[in-house]
Design a protein around this motif. Structure first.
Motif, PDB file in Angstrom:
ATOM      1  N   SER A   1       2.443  11.321   6.957  1.00 19.71           N
ATOM      2  CA  SER A   1       2.068   9.992   6.485  1.00 19.71           C
ATOM      3  C   SER A   1       2.677   8.911   7.372  1.00 19.71           C
ATOM      4  CB  SER A   1       2.515   9.809   5.028  1.00 19.71           C
ATOM      5  OG  SER A   1       2.327   8.479   4.605  1.00 19.71           O
TER       6      SER A   1
ATOM      7  N   SER B   1      -7.383   5.932  -0.866  1.00 14.62           N
ATOM      8  CA  SER B   1      -7.935   6.982  -0.005  1.00 14.62           C
ATOM      9  C   SER B   1      -9.336   6.619   0.465  1.00 14.62           C
ATOM     10  CB  SER B   1      -7.965   8.323  -0.747  1.00 14.62           C
ATOM     11  OG  SER B   1      -8.676   8.202  -1.970  1.00 14.62           O
TER      12      SER B   1
ATOM     13  N   GLY C   1      -2.100   3.349  -4.184  1.00 15.40           N
ATOM     14  CA  GLY C   1      -2.589   4.012  -2.985  1.00 15.40           C
ATOM     15  C   GLY C   1      -4.040   3.646  -2.732  1.00 15.40           C
TER      16      GLY C   1
ATOM     17  N   TYR D   1       6.144  13.081   2.531  1.00 16.97           N
ATOM     18  CA  TYR D   1       4.685  13.015   2.498  1.00 16.97           C
ATOM     19  C   TYR D   1       4.116  13.730   3.725  1.00 16.97           C
ATOM     20  CZ  TYR D   1       5.392   9.237  -0.948  1.00 16.97           C
ATOM     21  OH  TYR D   1       5.776   8.482  -2.029  1.00 16.97           O
TER      22      TYR D   1
ATOM     23  N   LEU E   1       0.846  -1.200   0.000  1.00 12.99           N
ATOM     24  CA  LEU E   1       0.000   0.000   0.000  1.00 12.99           C
ATOM     25  C   LEU E   1       0.870   1.235   0.000  1.00 12.99           C
ATOM     26  CD1 LEU E   1      -2.918   1.183   0.173  1.00 12.99           C
ATOM     27  CD2 LEU E   1      -2.504   1.427   2.633  1.00 12.99           C
ATOM     28  N   GLY E   2       0.743   2.071  -1.040  1.00  7.19           N
ATOM     29  CA  GLY E   2       1.397   3.360  -1.067  1.00  7.19           C
ATOM     30  C   GLY E   2       0.645   4.327  -0.163  1.00  7.19           C
ATOM     31  N   CYS E   3       1.371   5.082   0.649  1.00 12.58           N
ATOM     32  CA  CYS E   3       0.728   5.894   1.695  1.00 12.58           C
ATOM     33  C   CYS E   3       0.901   7.401   1.508  1.00 12.58           C
ATOM     34  CB  CYS E   3       1.250   5.474   3.062  1.00 12.58           C
ATOM     35  SG  CYS E   3       0.853   3.769   3.504  1.00 12.58           S
ATOM     36  N   TRP E   4       1.164   7.857   0.292  1.00 10.37           N
ATOM     37  CA  TRP E   4       1.253   9.288   0.019  1.00 10.37           C
ATOM     38  C   TRP E   4      -0.034   9.998   0.456  1.00 10.37           C
ATOM     39  CZ3 TRP E   4       2.106  11.398  -5.677  1.00 10.37           C
ATOM     40  CH2 TRP E   4       2.209  12.794  -5.633  1.00 10.37           C
ATOM     41  N   GLN E   5      -1.176   9.340   0.238  1.00 11.18           N
ATOM     42  CA  GLN E   5      -2.469   9.949   0.536  1.00 11.18           C
ATOM     43  C   GLN E   5      -2.732  10.104   2.044  1.00 11.18           C
ATOM     44  OE1 GLN E   5      -1.963   6.962  -0.674  1.00 11.18           O
ATOM     45  NE2 GLN E   5      -3.047   5.518   0.641  1.00 11.18           N
TER      46      GLN E   5
ATOM     47  N   TRP F   1      -3.391  15.244  -2.489  1.00 11.12           N
ATOM     48  CA  TRP F   1      -4.576  14.412  -2.253  1.00 11.12           C
ATOM     49  C   TRP F   1      -5.490  15.064  -1.225  1.00 11.12           C
ATOM     50  CZ3 TRP F   1      -4.532  10.869  -5.843  1.00 11.12           C
ATOM     51  CH2 TRP F   1      -3.317  10.356  -6.292  1.00 11.12           C
TER      52      TRP F   1
ATOM     53  N   TYR G   1       5.414   2.467  -8.721  1.00 10.49           N
ATOM     54  CA  TYR G   1       4.410   3.377  -8.182  1.00 10.49           C
ATOM     55  C   TYR G   1       3.571   3.958  -9.311  1.00 10.49           C
ATOM     56  CZ  TYR G   1       7.530   7.406  -9.301  1.00 10.49           C
ATOM     57  OH  TYR G   1       8.329   8.332  -9.937  1.00 10.49           O
TER      58      TYR G   1
ATOM     59  N   THR H   1       5.851   4.560   2.681  1.00 10.41           N
ATOM     60  CA  THR H   1       5.617   5.953   3.008  1.00 10.41           C
ATOM     61  C   THR H   1       6.906   6.739   2.766  1.00 10.41           C
ATOM     62  OG1 THR H   1       4.866   7.443   4.767  1.00 10.41           O
ATOM     63  CG2 THR H   1       6.101   5.480   5.463  1.00 10.41           C
TER      64      THR H   1
END
Length: 325
Positions: free
Chosen positions: A70, A291, A289, A65, A20-24, A36, A210, A61
């Motif tokens: 994040s 959200s 990601g 971020y 899981l990408g956690c930029w959001q 985001w 990504y 993460t």
């Protein structure tokens, strides 16, 4: 189908091919974080929970971020859920802009504090533009690993040439380079033609892709309803690929993806992610990601089936005809 695990590069770190990408999770902090919409704590925790329940066992993460927002949000969610260190692996990144390699050593305690002392399984140089040489950066990263601050070393956005330099440098310090995080999707396959992917396989360096869904473009939802782009967050509404001509160009690929989504009873995004994790074999990982909780469930569900070799190739051929880059 049990969620698969594969080793990340030459490490002993066993991860699900989908992370899981956690930029959001940036909480709208700083310029990067404002890309985001803000995800509230309760929603963030549910996203993490559903990801874990679906078989995802790692989270990516970064310091940049939201200036650590994040990292803090992710750690808070994992702590609240009482998730053990072994159940959830964390990858994060050092931001090199206007910094020297010495900052890698000076800032590591801040990263550990942001993660509430959860182990950093993978620490990555976020971009290749530090004031210091690649060798100096790798020397610092290797020291962090020797001193027990981090468990593995990775890079992000390093070209084929820069990746070779980083790999060679780390060999001199007795540490392996296990991954390189790059933009890659069915609409952006440049790493296949510029020597990057070939070199990564040669050196046993895992590729962490990504933006695998091209910011939602590859879900097909904008093709089905072009009007929804007007209400989307970030700069997507001004990007050519989301405008009428861009949607028309990529529509043939979406139709192929929809065909297989219908066959397997899954979503289009799950077909995309499934192609990503199986077409190139064991050294490819993806970090979409999420959200919303539904997106987290969708991401994890991409590991619940497997496209056939013929289907993988059919999607590949359709993809090459509509490249955006």
């Amino acid at each position: 189908m049990k969620s698969p695990r594969r080793k990340l590069g030459l490490s002993d770190l066993e991860l699900s091919p989908v992370g899981l990408g956690c930029w959001q999770f940036s909480k709208g902090s700083n310029t990067i974080g404002k890309y985001w919409d803000t995800v509230e704590d309760n929603e963030m925790q549910e996203i993490v929970k559903k990801s874990l329940e679906g078989g995802i066992n790692w989270f990516d993460t970064a310091e940049i971020y939201g200036k650590g927002a994040s990292e803090r949000g992710l750690a808070f969610a994992l702590d609240n859920l009482e998730v053990t260190f072994d159940e959830a692996k964390i990858a994060t990144k050092w931001w090199p802009a206007l910094r020297k390699a010495s900052n890698i050593l000076h800032s590591i305690e801040a990263r550990k504090d942001a993660l509430n002392q959860r182990p950093i399984e993978l620490y990555q140089i976020h971009q290749p533009f530090s004031f210091s040489s690649i060798d100096k950066q790798m020397e610092a990263m290797s020291k962090l690993m020797r001193d027990g601050h981090i468990k593995n070393i990775g890079i992000s956005n390093f070209s084929e040439k820069a990746m070779r330099k980083a790999h060679a440098s780390l060999q001199n310090y007795g540490s392996p380079l296990i991954s390189n995080q790059m933009k890659y999707s069915l609409l952006d396959r440049r790493i296949e033609s510029n020597g990057f992917l070939k070199t990564a396989k040669e050196l046993d360096i895992a590729v962490i892709a990504y933006s695998p869904l091209e910011q939602g473009l590859l879900t097909g939802k904008f093709h089905d309803n072009p009007e929804i782009i007007k209400g989307s967050s970030g700069p997507r509404k001004w990007m050519n690929k989301f405008k009428e001509n861009g949607l028309q160009k990529t529509a043939p690929l979406i139709k192929v993806l929809q065909k297989y989504a219908e066959k397997y009873g899954v979503s289009v995004s799950q077909v995309v992610l499934n192609w990503m994790i199986y077409y190139h074999g064991e050294n490819m990982f993806v970090i979409p990601g999420a959200s919303k909780v539904k997106q987290a469930e969708d991401n994890a569900g991409a590991m619940s089936f497997k496209l056939s070799e013929e289907e993988l190739e059919d999607i590949s051929e359709a993809s090459w005809r509509v490249q955006l880059y």
